[in-house]
Design a protein around this motif. Structure first.
Motif, PDB file in Angstrom:
ATOM      1  N   TRP A  36      -7.312   8.298  -4.509  1.00 52.04           N
ATOM      2  CA  TRP A  36      -6.158   8.404  -5.389  1.00 52.04           C
ATOM      3  C   TRP A  36      -4.900   7.787  -4.798  1.00 52.04           C
ATOM      4  O   TRP A  36      -3.885   7.644  -5.488  1.00 52.04           O
ATOM      5  CB  TRP A  36      -5.922   9.870  -5.766  1.00 52.04           C
ATOM      6  CG  TRP A  36      -6.899  10.321  -6.803  1.00 52.04           C
ATOM      7  CD1 TRP A  36      -8.185  10.738  -6.596  1.00 52.04           C
ATOM      8  CD2 TRP A  36      -6.685  10.357  -8.217  1.00 52.04           C
ATOM      9  NE1 TRP A  36      -8.799  11.038  -7.792  1.00 52.04           N
ATOM     10  CE2 TRP A  36      -7.897  10.824  -8.809  1.00 52.04           C
ATOM     11  CE3 TRP A  36      -5.617  10.063  -9.042  1.00 52.04           C
ATOM     12  CZ2 TRP A  36      -8.043  10.989 -10.186  1.00 52.04           C
ATOM     13  CZ3 TRP A  36      -5.753  10.225 -10.412  1.00 52.04           C
ATOM     14  CH2 TRP A  36      -6.960  10.683 -10.971  1.00 52.04           C
ATOM     15  N   ASP A  37      -4.945   7.393  -3.513  1.00 53.39           N
ATOM     16  CA  ASP A  37      -3.795   6.700  -2.929  1.00 53.39           C
ATOM     17  C   ASP A  37      -3.628   5.296  -3.505  1.00 53.39           C
ATOM     18  O   ASP A  37      -2.632   4.617  -3.235  1.00 53.39           O
ATOM     19  CB  ASP A  37      -3.904   6.639  -1.399  1.00 53.39           C
ATOM     20  CG  ASP A  37      -5.224   6.049  -0.913  1.00 53.39           C
ATOM     21  OD1 ASP A  37      -6.076   5.689  -1.743  1.00 53.39           O
ATOM     22  OD2 ASP A  37      -5.403   5.978   0.325  1.00 53.39           O
ATOM     23  N   LEU A  38      -4.594   4.865  -4.335  1.00 55.67           N
ATOM     24  CA  LEU A  38      -4.500   3.561  -4.993  1.00 55.67           C
ATOM     25  C   LEU A  38      -3.965   3.649  -6.419  1.00 55.67           C
ATOM     26  O   LEU A  38      -3.819   2.619  -7.089  1.00 55.67           O
ATOM     27  CB  LEU A  38      -5.883   2.896  -5.026  1.00 55.67           C
ATOM     28  CG  LEU A  38      -6.513   2.542  -3.682  1.00 55.67           C
ATOM     29  CD1 LEU A  38      -7.975   2.163  -3.866  1.00 55.67           C
ATOM     30  CD2 LEU A  38      -5.753   1.408  -3.010  1.00 55.67           C
ATOM     31  N   GLU A  39      -3.673   4.850  -6.900  1.00 58.25           N
ATOM     32  CA  GLU A  39      -3.359   5.029  -8.312  1.00 58.25           C
ATOM     33  C   GLU A  39      -2.199   4.166  -8.786  1.00 58.25           C
ATOM     34  O   GLU A  39      -2.249   3.576  -9.871  1.00 58.25           O
ATOM     35  CB  GLU A  39      -3.060   6.495  -8.611  1.00 58.25           C
ATOM     36  CG  GLU A  39      -2.774   6.762 -10.087  1.00 58.25           C
ATOM     37  CD  GLU A  39      -2.450   8.207 -10.395  1.00 58.25           C
ATOM     38  OE1 GLU A  39      -2.394   8.566 -11.585  1.00 58.25           O
ATOM     39  OE2 GLU A  39      -2.228   8.991  -9.443  1.00 58.25           O
ATOM     40  N   PHE A  64       0.858  -1.191   0.000  1.00 56.42           N
ATOM     41  CA  PHE A  64       0.000   0.000   0.000  1.00 56.42           C
ATOM     42  C   PHE A  64       0.892   1.238   0.000  1.00 56.42           C
ATOM     43  O   PHE A  64       1.838   1.331   0.780  1.00 56.42           O
ATOM     44  CB  PHE A  64      -0.906  -0.014   1.229  1.00 56.42           C
ATOM     45  CG  PHE A  64      -1.924   1.089   1.257  1.00 56.42           C
ATOM     46  CD1 PHE A  64      -2.882   1.197   0.265  1.00 56.42           C
ATOM     47  CD2 PHE A  64      -1.910   2.028   2.271  1.00 56.42           C
ATOM     48  CE1 PHE A  64      -3.821   2.216   0.286  1.00 56.42           C
ATOM     49  CE2 PHE A  64      -2.847   3.054   2.309  1.00 56.42           C
ATOM     50  CZ  PHE A  64      -3.799   3.148   1.306  1.00 56.42           C
ATOM     51  N   ARG A  65       0.589   2.157  -0.913  1.00 51.81           N
ATOM     52  CA  ARG A  65       1.404   3.366  -1.079  1.00 51.81           C
ATOM     53  C   ARG A  65       2.869   3.022  -1.304  1.00 51.81           C
ATOM     54  O   ARG A  65       3.780   3.686  -0.802  1.00 51.81           O
ATOM     55  CB  ARG A  65       1.244   4.290   0.126  1.00 51.81           C
ATOM     56  CG  ARG A  65      -0.160   4.872   0.251  1.00 51.81           C
ATOM     57  CD  ARG A  65      -0.329   5.712   1.492  1.00 51.81           C
ATOM     58  NE  ARG A  65      -1.658   6.321   1.526  1.00 51.81           N
ATOM     59  CZ  ARG A  65      -2.170   6.935   2.586  1.00 51.81           C
ATOM     60  NH1 ARG A  65      -1.471   7.014   3.701  1.00 51.81           N
ATOM     61  NH2 ARG A  65      -3.388   7.441   2.540  1.00 51.81           N
ATOM     62  N   GLY A  66       3.072   1.957  -2.077  1.00 52.42           N
ATOM     63  CA  GLY A  66       4.414   1.583  -2.491  1.00 52.42           C
ATOM     64  C   GLY A  66       5.223   0.828  -1.469  1.00 52.42           C
ATOM     65  O   GLY A  66       6.389   0.508  -1.725  1.00 52.42           O
ATOM     66  N   LYS A  67       4.629   0.486  -0.324  1.00 57.52           N
ATOM     67  CA  LYS A  67       5.382  -0.183   0.732  1.00 57.52           C
ATOM     68  C   LYS A  67       4.697  -1.485   1.127  1.00 57.52           C
ATOM     69  O   LYS A  67       3.477  -1.533   1.270  1.00 57.52           O
ATOM     70  CB  LYS A  67       5.501   0.721   1.962  1.00 57.52           C
ATOM     71  CG  LYS A  67       6.309   1.987   1.721  1.00 57.52           C
ATOM     72  CD  LYS A  67       6.408   2.812   3.000  1.00 57.52           C
ATOM     73  CE  LYS A  67       7.215   4.089   2.774  1.00 57.52           C
ATOM     74  NZ  LYS A  67       7.301   4.908   4.017  1.00 57.52           N
ATOM     75  N   ALA A  68       5.511  -2.531   1.318  1.00 58.97           N
ATOM     76  CA  ALA A  68       4.998  -3.789   1.831  1.00 58.97           C
ATOM     77  C   ALA A  68       4.847  -3.684   3.335  1.00 58.97           C
ATOM     78  O   ALA A  68       5.708  -3.116   4.024  1.00 58.97           O
ATOM     79  CB  ALA A  68       5.942  -4.928   1.468  1.00 58.97           C
ATOM     80  N   GLN A  69       3.756  -4.207   3.848  1.00 58.77           N
ATOM     81  CA  GLN A  69       3.522  -4.168   5.293  1.00 58.77           C
ATOM     82  C   GLN A  69       2.625  -5.324   5.695  1.00 58.77           C
ATOM     83  O   GLN A  69       1.872  -5.844   4.889  1.00 58.77           O
ATOM     84  CB  GLN A  69       2.893  -2.833   5.701  1.00 58.77           C
ATOM     85  CG  GLN A  69       1.653  -2.444   4.921  1.00 58.77           C
ATOM     86  CD  GLN A  69       1.179  -1.037   5.237  1.00 58.77           C
ATOM     87  OE1 GLN A  69       0.749  -0.755   6.344  1.00 58.77           O
ATOM     88  NE2 GLN A  69       1.274  -0.155   4.247  1.00 58.77           N
ATOM     89  N   ARG A  70       2.735  -5.702   6.980  1.00 56.68           N
ATOM     90  CA  ARG A  70       1.872  -6.735   7.526  1.00 56.68           C
ATOM     91  C   ARG A  70       0.733  -6.056   8.267  1.00 56.68           C
ATOM     92  O   ARG A  70       0.934  -5.147   9.063  1.00 56.68           O
ATOM     93  CB  ARG A  70       2.634  -7.668   8.472  1.00 56.68           C
ATOM     94  CG  ARG A  70       3.616  -8.577   7.743  1.00 56.68           C
ATOM     95  CD  ARG A  70       4.135  -9.689   8.657  1.00 56.68           C
ATOM     96  NE  ARG A  70       3.105 -10.660   8.993  1.00 56.68           N
ATOM     97  CZ  ARG A  70       2.731 -11.672   8.222  1.00 56.68           C
ATOM     98  NH1 ARG A  70       3.312 -11.846   7.030  1.00 56.68           N
ATOM     99  NH2 ARG A  70       1.803 -12.520   8.605  1.00 56.68           N
ATOM    100  N   VAL A  71      -0.474  -6.528   7.990  1.00 58.52           N
ATOM    101  CA  VAL A  71      -1.659  -5.987   8.643  1.00 58.52           C
ATOM    102  C   VAL A  71      -2.591  -7.137   8.991  1.00 58.52           C
ATOM    103  O   VAL A  71      -2.492  -8.227   8.422  1.00 58.52           O
ATOM    104  CB  VAL A  71      -2.416  -4.983   7.742  1.00 58.52           C
ATOM    105  CG1 VAL A  71      -1.553  -3.777   7.417  1.00 58.52           C
ATOM    106  CG2 VAL A  71      -2.912  -5.653   6.464  1.00 58.52           C
TER     107      VAL A  71
END
Length: 551
Positions: free
Chosen positions: A234-237, A182-189
């Motif tokens: 737009w954060d998904l663009e 998300f937003r160019g970064k891999a993260q654990r959620v």
């Protein structure tokens, strides 16, 4: 870039087994072209209670599976419980079907060896009905350590809501940690955190959880006020992509199908060999409408059929067929679902304005009635009864005349209030029929306005939800096409739009050239082969993104 060799598609409907709307065209047509390019494709969908002679049948714990192969594509139709109930989008059962499909997919992944399946490089999920499937698949794949890229495809935004209670009822663990980009970064959620990030929208959740998400036109993605990014954020663009839909319609093939069915009757009517377009139109309006075979038009939902039959009166016949027209005339057609999105009411309001100037114009509406459209059913019934010399509405599926109408018409009307893509416009253009279309979504990209593009144009754009502008555009384009058909330049003088009138004066064969431009544009830009090649690019991008998500 990495290549996808094994792809699964998850969808709620698909021809040739269960098709209600445009969604049912996309997965199978994409899959057939992908198969021709060397990709193994499996389509996973609910069975919806249809009877089939299965090539193979097997059971998992909670799911029965009917395997079929169609044109090189393997189908796995999931049954058991609610999945065996008819009514694809019946509100009473739809959510339960969404859940059972998701749980069935999870079981397929976890027990793929028992089912004799190889897990895919990519799973391609279609529309909001597959978001629960996407979550179940993602958690199952991480559980068994399989690296599969996930693509989510938005055909039509519904803004469907998702709650924690719904996810729990679907058997999804809200505390399950997993990886997203998300937003160019891999993260654990956790699933709960991803739901919070989605603001409770199914389509945003699907976009967040996927490696790449796709929609069907640039305009729908970025331009339309109610389009994808303006709605979802737009954060998904940077995760977005476009894969145009296509059509397998081609004029010569469509005409052959029409002649295979109608040539003897056309010969009796004195038509030439091959018949001219004007001869096809006259035959359709005066003869073929009266000769639809028993069983047509078919309304799949018996409750809707009963509703309509209670209200039919001339020019409708009691079984939904219609009386033929008594005279020939310039012909506009419309196809699609009876729904607010499609603007059937806008066309109904426009018709009287067209007839004030073109009293001999004919309108043939070939429409699929769906629940929620009852007020529009009544409006269209009233329209046909008020203008019996000019309007015919056929509710349901009428294969005997559907393609005939396309090769006989002078224009097609697509007055949608919003339209992600617009397959109806493609089918018309492939048949050499120019289009009056709302300037929204994919219609903005498919249809080239003749006023701007001249002989390379394929129709006229109008603002959505404006019956007056729609009426003027229909009138002007009918005049242009009739002037070309009859070689009567005086009709050009009656065209109201100055730019179009000047172009028509400058080129007496403009209408004929527009027909050829329509066919050429579909052939060059909107084939399923092109769509499949775009999909392969998206799959490669998704596999690379998955490598970021799962290093």
């Amino acid at each position: 870039m990495s290549k996808a060799r094994e792809v699964w598609m998850v969808t709620f409907e698909s021809k040739p087994y269960v098709k209600v709307g445009g969604l049912g065209e996309v997965p199978p047509n994409l899959a057939v072209e992908l198969a021709s390019l060397g990709v193994n494709v499996t389509i996973v969908m609910p069975r919806h209670g249809i009877e089939l002679d299965c090539d193979e049948e097997f059971r998992l714990t909670h799911t029965s599976i009917c395997a079929k192969v169609w044109r090189g594509v393997r189908f796995l139709l999931l049954g058991g419980g609610v999945l065996d109930k008819p009514g694809v989008y019946d509100p009473a059962t739809m959510f339960d079907k969404v859940v059972k499909l998701a749980q069935g997919l999870r079981e397929l992944i976890l027990r793929h060896e028992d089912a004799g399946l190889r897990l895919p490089d990519v799973i391609h999920f279609h529309d909001w009905h597959s978001v629960y499937s996407l979550l179940h698949a993602k958690l199952a794949l991480e559980e068994i350590g399989v690296r599969t890229a996930l693509v989510y495809h938005i055909h039509l935004l519904t803004r469907e809501r998702v709650t924690e209670d719904q996810l729990r009822s679907a058997g999804i663990d809200l505390s399950a940690e997993h990886r997203i980009v998300f937003r160019g970064k891999a993260q654990r959620v956790t699933v709960s955190e991803a739901l919070q990030m989605s603001r409770g929208f199914a389509e945003r959740l699907g976009s967040i959880e996927s490696d790449v998400f796709v929609t069907v036109s640039e305009s729908y993605l970025k331009v339309d006020r109610d389009g994808v990014l303006n709605t979802l954020g737009w954060d998904l663009e940077e995760k977005s992509a476009v894969v145009y839909n296509g059509t397998d319609w081609e004029y010569s093939k469509v005409l052959k199908e029409v002649l295979d069915r109608h040539e003897p009757a056309l010969e009796k009517e004195g038509a030439g060999t091959p018949p001219s377009r004007s001869e096809l139109r006259r035959y359709l309006l005066l003869r073929a409408l009266a000769d639809m075979p028993p069983g047509e038009p078919k309304v799949p939902d018996p409750r809707i059929r009963a509703w309509l039959e209670e209200r039919y009166a001339p020019p409708f016949l009691p079984d939904g067929r219609v009386e033929p027209f008594r005279t020939d005339g310039p012909l506009a057609i419309m196809t699609g679902r009876v729904a607010r999105q499609k603007g059937v009411d806008v066309l109904a309001d426009a018709v009287p304005h067209v007839l004030r100037k073109l009293g001999g114009a004919k309108f043939l509406l070939l429409l699929l009635p769906v629940w929620g459209g009852e007020e529009y059913f009544q409006q269209l019934i009233d329209l046909a009864r008020d203008y019996p010399e000019n309007v015919r509405v056929i509710f349901g599926v009428a294969p005997s005349i559907y393609k005939l109408a396309h090769v006989a018409a002078d224009l097609s009307v697509v007055p949608s209030r919003w339209e992600p893509f617009g397959i109806a416009a493609l089918e018309a253009m492939a048949s050499g029929t120019p289009v009056v279309a709302s300037e929204v979504g994919g219609l903005r990209e498919i249809v080239l306005d003749v006023r701007k593009h001249g002989a390379a144009g394929t129709g006229l754009h109008v603002p959505p939800d404006d019956p007056y502008e729609l009426a003027w555009a229909i009138t002007d384009l009918l005049l242009l096409m009739e002037a070309t058909n009859s070689r009567n330049i005086r009709l050009v003088e009656e065209i109201g739009d100055e730019k179009l009138r000047k172009r028509a004066y400058g080129d007496p064969l403009l209408g004929e050239k527009v027909r050829k431009a329509c066919m050429r544009r579909v052939r060059d830009e909107f084939s399923w082969e092109k769509s499949a090649r775009r999909a392969l690019e998206v799959y490669a991008r998704a596999i690379n993104a998955m490598e970021l998500r799962l290093p």
